[in-house]
Design a protein around this motif. Sequence first.
Motif, mmCIF file in Angstrom:
data_model
loop_
_atom_site.group_PDB
_atom_site.id
_atom_site.type_symbol
_atom_site.label_atom_id
_atom_site.label_comp_id
_atom_site.label_asym_id
_atom_site.label_seq_id
_atom_site.Cartn_x
_atom_site.Cartn_y
_atom_site.Cartn_z
ATOM 1 N N THR A 51 3.780 -0.762 4.144
ATOM 2 C CA THR A 51 3.220 0.502 3.663
ATOM 3 C C THR A 51 4.308 1.532 3.377
ATOM 4 O O THR A 51 5.340 1.576 4.032
ATOM 5 C CB THR A 51 2.252 1.105 4.697
ATOM 6 N N ILE A 52 4.028 2.351 2.372
ATOM 7 C CA ILE A 52 4.840 3.524 2.051
ATOM 8 C C ILE A 52 3.961 4.744 2.311
ATOM 9 O O ILE A 52 2.791 4.758 1.919
ATOM 10 C CB ILE A 52 5.274 3.535 0.569
ATOM 11 N N TYR B 159 5.461 6.616 10.867
ATOM 12 C CA TYR B 159 4.777 5.353 11.166
ATOM 13 C C TYR B 159 5.009 4.288 10.095
ATOM 14 O O TYR B 159 5.196 3.108 10.401
ATOM 15 C CB TYR B 159 3.272 5.609 11.320
ATOM 16 N N ALA B 160 4.986 4.683 8.838
ATOM 17 C CA ALA B 160 5.004 3.713 7.728
ATOM 18 C C ALA B 160 6.312 2.920 7.671
ATOM 19 O O ALA B 160 7.337 3.335 8.210
ATOM 20 C CB ALA B 160 4.791 4.448 6.404
ATOM 21 N N GLY B 161 6.252 1.788 6.981
ATOM 22 C CA GLY B 161 7.456 0.993 6.777
ATOM 23 C C GLY B 161 8.524 1.768 6.034
ATOM 24 O O GLY B 161 9.718 1.676 6.343
ATOM 25 N N LEU B 162 8.077 2.555 5.048
ATOM 26 C CA LEU B 162 8.969 3.458 4.316
ATOM 27 C C LEU B 162 8.347 4.843 4.338
ATOM 28 O O LEU B 162 7.301 5.070 3.735
ATOM 29 C CB LEU B 162 9.160 2.987 2.864
ATOM 30 N N ALA C 19 0.847 -1.202 0.000
ATOM 31 C CA ALA C 19 0.000 0.000 0.000
ATOM 32 C C ALA C 19 0.874 1.239 0.000
ATOM 33 O O ALA C 19 1.930 1.267 0.635
ATOM 34 C CB ALA C 19 -0.924 0.010 1.222
ATOM 35 N N ILE C 20 0.422 2.250 -0.723
ATOM 36 C CA ILE C 20 1.105 3.548 -0.700
ATOM 37 C C ILE C 20 0.090 4.602 -0.260
ATOM 38 O O ILE C 20 -1.023 4.676 -0.792
ATOM 39 C CB ILE C 20 1.738 3.894 -2.065
ATOM 40 N N THR D 234 11.625 3.526 -7.743
ATOM 41 C CA THR D 234 12.782 3.174 -6.914
ATOM 42 C C THR D 234 12.531 1.963 -6.027
ATOM 43 O O THR D 234 13.413 1.110 -5.852
ATOM 44 C CB THR D 234 13.179 4.379 -6.019
ATOM 45 N N PHE D 235 11.310 1.855 -5.480
ATOM 46 C CA PHE D 235 11.081 0.848 -4.450
ATOM 47 C C PHE D 235 10.086 -0.260 -4.829
ATOM 48 O O PHE D 235 9.959 -1.232 -4.086
ATOM 49 C CB PHE D 235 10.576 1.531 -3.169
#
Length: 270
Positions: A216-217, A231-234, A5-6, A267-268
């Motif tokens: 999540t991003i 908070y997000a992973g990235l 999820a973004i 990029t990710f």
Amino acid sequence: MKYKAIVLDLDGTLTNNKKEITPQTKEALMSAQRDGMRVILASGRPTYGIRPVADALGIGSYDGYVMAYNGGCVTRWADKTIIFNQTLDTALVPVLYNAAKNAPHPFNILTYQGEDIAATDISDEYVRHEAFINKMPLVQYDDFPNQVQPPINKCLIVGAPTPLAQLEKELAVALQGRCGVYRSADFFLECVPCGIDKAASLARLIKELGLKREETIAVGDGYNDLSMIEYAGLGVAMANAASEVKAKADFVTLSNEEDGVAHVLKTFCH
């Protein structure tokens, strides 16, 4: 890590300075959705003001969500089901109105009534800017405290940055425990229910979706994006973000004028 999820802020992040999504960014997000990425739009805008962007990206067809009012109202876009909604205590409306109007440099205040923006002065440049951002019509409320009707998700006090920063400090103390107060832009002071921020709503939403925060991003540029970026992973900050926001991010992408969101996906996620 495969991101699932973004979460995207809109103004200054997903949209360029004309408040448009460029073709390159749109195609990057459409491709990501076709590959299974869920798009969540997280903005201080009201739900109605996010609708054109959500529909342009087709997020309803890919199980996307809208987090409006800085997370105060969360909607499943496919069927417009509201899965979370927290509103402002109506008793706070006259308190906020008086604080704005009785400040050494008086400010205007607005809120959202159906598909309209209700404001104390519809000729004010900052009020008109909010209408431009959301593509919503303005309605003059000369008796704002008595004309405003619930439900109210937030009020917005608008004005020149320096005196508004002072009012922010004063209201944060005076209304502690009753109302959240913070700026989403130098000239916009958000007044929202306590405990409302993008990270809190994101945490609630991904739990319901069976996702982990590491999957999540979150991408943003403003102070109201800080919590979800952390908070997000990235956590990603735009190149045009405030320095404090960039300092907390895991990655700084290109600006909103340079397809920064597309750059994140390239990029990710490929």
